[in-house]
Motif scaffolding. Structure first.
Motif, mmCIF file in Angstrom:
data_model
loop_
_atom_site.group_PDB
_atom_site.id
_atom_site.type_symbol
_atom_site.label_atom_id
_atom_site.label_comp_id
_atom_site.label_asym_id
_atom_site.label_seq_id
_atom_site.Cartn_x
_atom_site.Cartn_y
_atom_site.Cartn_z
ATOM 1 N N VAL A 180 -10.759 -3.556 -4.391
ATOM 2 C CA VAL A 180 -10.156 -3.069 -3.301
ATOM 3 C C VAL A 180 -9.441 -1.615 -3.397
ATOM 4 O O VAL A 180 -8.888 -1.571 -4.487
ATOM 5 C CB VAL A 180 -8.810 -3.862 -2.730
ATOM 6 N N VAL B 253 0.869 -1.243 -0.006
ATOM 7 C CA VAL B 253 0.180 0.010 -0.014
ATOM 8 C C VAL B 253 0.910 1.209 -0.049
ATOM 9 O O VAL B 253 0.700 2.133 -0.738
ATOM 10 C CB VAL B 253 -0.993 0.126 1.138
ATOM 11 N N LEU C 59 -2.754 5.370 6.076
ATOM 12 C CA LEU C 59 -2.958 4.320 5.069
ATOM 13 C C LEU C 59 -4.355 3.856 5.400
ATOM 14 O O LEU C 59 -4.738 3.744 6.428
ATOM 15 C CB LEU C 59 -1.749 3.306 5.618
ATOM 16 N N ALA D 52 -7.355 1.380 3.490
ATOM 17 C CA ALA D 52 -7.595 0.308 2.283
ATOM 18 C C ALA D 52 -9.287 0.042 2.484
ATOM 19 O O ALA D 52 -9.811 -0.117 3.553
ATOM 20 C CB ALA D 52 -7.117 -0.822 2.472
ATOM 21 N N ILE E 196 -3.893 -7.174 4.878
ATOM 22 C CA ILE E 196 -3.455 -5.751 5.238
ATOM 23 C C ILE E 196 -3.800 -5.578 6.491
ATOM 24 O O ILE E 196 -3.141 -5.014 7.544
ATOM 25 C CB ILE E 196 -4.180 -4.668 4.353
ATOM 26 N N LYS E 197 -4.862 -6.010 7.117
ATOM 27 C CA LYS E 197 -5.334 -5.853 8.467
ATOM 28 C C LYS E 197 -4.219 -6.752 9.335
ATOM 29 O O LYS E 197 -4.017 -5.990 10.551
ATOM 30 C CB LYS E 197 -6.675 -6.521 8.814
ATOM 31 N N ARG F 213 -12.710 -2.314 0.797
ATOM 32 C CA ARG F 213 -13.138 -3.405 0.036
ATOM 33 C C ARG F 213 -14.692 -2.982 -0.320
ATOM 34 O O ARG F 213 -15.331 -2.880 0.653
ATOM 35 C CB ARG F 213 -12.914 -4.678 0.616
ATOM 36 N N SER G 194 -7.071 1.336 -2.243
ATOM 37 C CA SER G 194 -6.076 1.700 -1.178
ATOM 38 C C SER G 194 -5.362 3.142 -1.364
ATOM 39 O O SER G 194 -5.277 3.502 -2.601
ATOM 40 C CB SER G 194 -5.150 0.502 -1.122
ATOM 41 N N ASP H 259 -3.527 6.878 -4.788
ATOM 42 C CA ASP H 259 -4.870 6.131 -4.980
ATOM 43 C C ASP H 259 -4.851 4.977 -5.924
ATOM 44 O O ASP H 259 -4.374 5.274 -7.112
ATOM 45 C CB ASP H 259 -6.054 7.275 -5.176
ATOM 46 N N LEU I 243 -7.591 -7.711 1.812
ATOM 47 C CA LEU I 243 -7.984 -6.713 2.829
ATOM 48 C C LEU I 243 -7.587 -7.489 4.155
ATOM 49 O O LEU I 243 -7.197 -6.790 5.196
ATOM 50 C CB LEU I 243 -9.356 -6.197 2.871
ATOM 51 N N ALA J 283 -13.440 -2.091 5.870
ATOM 52 C CA ALA J 283 -12.185 -0.874 5.638
ATOM 53 C C ALA J 283 -11.401 -1.069 6.817
ATOM 54 O O ALA J 283 -11.819 -1.768 7.869
ATOM 55 C CB ALA J 283 -12.706 0.300 5.524
#
Length: 255
Positions: free
Chosen positions: A228, A100, A219, A221, A165-166, A223, A230, A148, A162, A201
Motif C-alpha cells: 500500500v 494517512v 489524500l 492510497a 481507508i475507503k 494497493r 499512501s 509518501d 485499503l 485505489a
C-alpha cells in the motif's frame, strides 16, 4: 500584504503539517484501528494472499532524487515521528484517514518507509525585479508538500488496509477533528476524488479550516499486491494540488 498573509496562513497550517511526512508502522490507537478494520472488511472480496517484502526490498522501491529531478526528496526524520505519535481523530471510525494524514502505515506492516517531497520552484532571473524575487520566495514557501509512505503486508492485510481507508472516507465525509500535539485541526469535509492505479485505489479531497481560512489537501492510497502506497499533500499557503507527478513516479517504482 501578500507576504504577511502567507506567513499567517503558514503558521496556522503548521499544526497539521507537523503531523505530516513520517515513517511509522502503526498508530497509538490499536483498538480504534482493529474496530475500523473489522467493519471495513465485512463482506469484502478476498485479494490473493501476498508475501511481505523485507525492509531492504521495500527500500529499493522508494522514490529517489533521480526519479523526480524537479522535486526535493528527503527521508522523514525523528521530529516527524514524534509529531505523529500524538496525532489522532476525534472519532474512531476516522482513524484510517488520520493514519494517512499523519503518514503512518495502517495496520501492522512487515516493513514501511517514508519520504517527504516538495517541488523545486524556478529561481528568478538574474535581472529580476525585487517584486519578482519576492514572488519567487513566496512561491517557494507556498508549494505543495507531499508525504509518501509505502508499506508491505503479509497475506490479505494490504487489501484490508485499503478497505478501511475507503470506509473511513464514507463514514467521515461530514468532517472530523484531528488532534496534533498541542493543537486541534478541523477537517470540514472529505470528498471523493479521482485517481486510478495498481490493483485498487482511493482518493479524497480534504477541506481543512485553518483559523477560519479554508484550505484544501489531497489524500490518495493505492494497493498493488501486498503493498500500500499512501500520500497526503498540502500547501502551507492554502490549497494544494493533487500531487499526480509524485504519485505516478512512486507507482512506476512499484512495478
Amino acid at each position: 500584504m501578500r507576504r504577511t498573509t502567507v506567513r499567517r496562513t503558514a503558521l496556522a497550517a503548521s499544526a497539521l503539517s507537523l503531523a505530516l511526512l513520517v515513517t511509522a508502522c502503526g498508530s497509538d490507537e490499536p483498538a480504534a484501528k482493529d474496530k475500523a478494520k473489522s467493519e471495513a472488511t465485512k463482506g469484502a472480496p478476498a485479494a490473493p494472499a501476498a508475501k511481505a517484502l523485507s525492509q531492504a526490498e521495500l527500500d529499493k522501491l522508494m522514490l529517489e532524487q533521480a526519479d523526480l529531478p524537479n522535486h526535493k526528496i528527503t527521508p522523514a526524520g525523528k521530529v516527524d515521528l514524534v509529531a505523529a505519535k500524538g496525532t489522532k481523530a476525534d472519532k474512531a471510525e476516522c482513524t484510517p484517514l488520520v493514519d494517512v494524514m499523519a503518514l503512518r502505515a495502517g495496520g501492522t506492516p512487515a516493513a514501511s518507509a517514508g519520504r517527504k517531497i516538495m517541488g523545486i520552484p524556478k529561481d528568478p532571473a538574474k535581472d529580476a525585479s525585487p517584486e519578482e524575487k519576492l514572488k519567487a520566495a513566496m512561491d517557494a514557501l507556498s508549494g505543495t508538500i507531499t508525504g509518501d509512505v509505502v508499506a508491505s503486508y503479509e497475506g490479505q492485510e494490504a487489501a484490508d488496509v485499503l478497505a478501511a481507508i475507503k470506509k473511513a472516507g464514507t463514514d467521515c465525509a461530514g468532517g472530523l477533528t484531528v488532534t496534533v500535539p498541542g493543537e486541534k485541526v478541523k477537517v470540514t469535509k472529505v470528498e471523493p476524488a479521482s485517481y486510478t492505479a495498481g490493483d485498487e485505489a482511493v482518493a479524497y479531497t480534504v477541506s481543512v479550516d485553518l483559523e477560519g481560512k479554508p484550505s484544501t489537501a489531497h489524500l490518495v492510497a493505492i494497493r498493488k499486491g501486498g503493498i500500500v502506497a499512501s500520500f497526503f499533500a498540502q500547501s502551507l499557503a492554502g490549497s494544494a494540488d493533487q500531487p499526480k507527478a509524485v504519485i505516478d513516479a512512486q507507482v512506476k517504482k512499484l512495478g
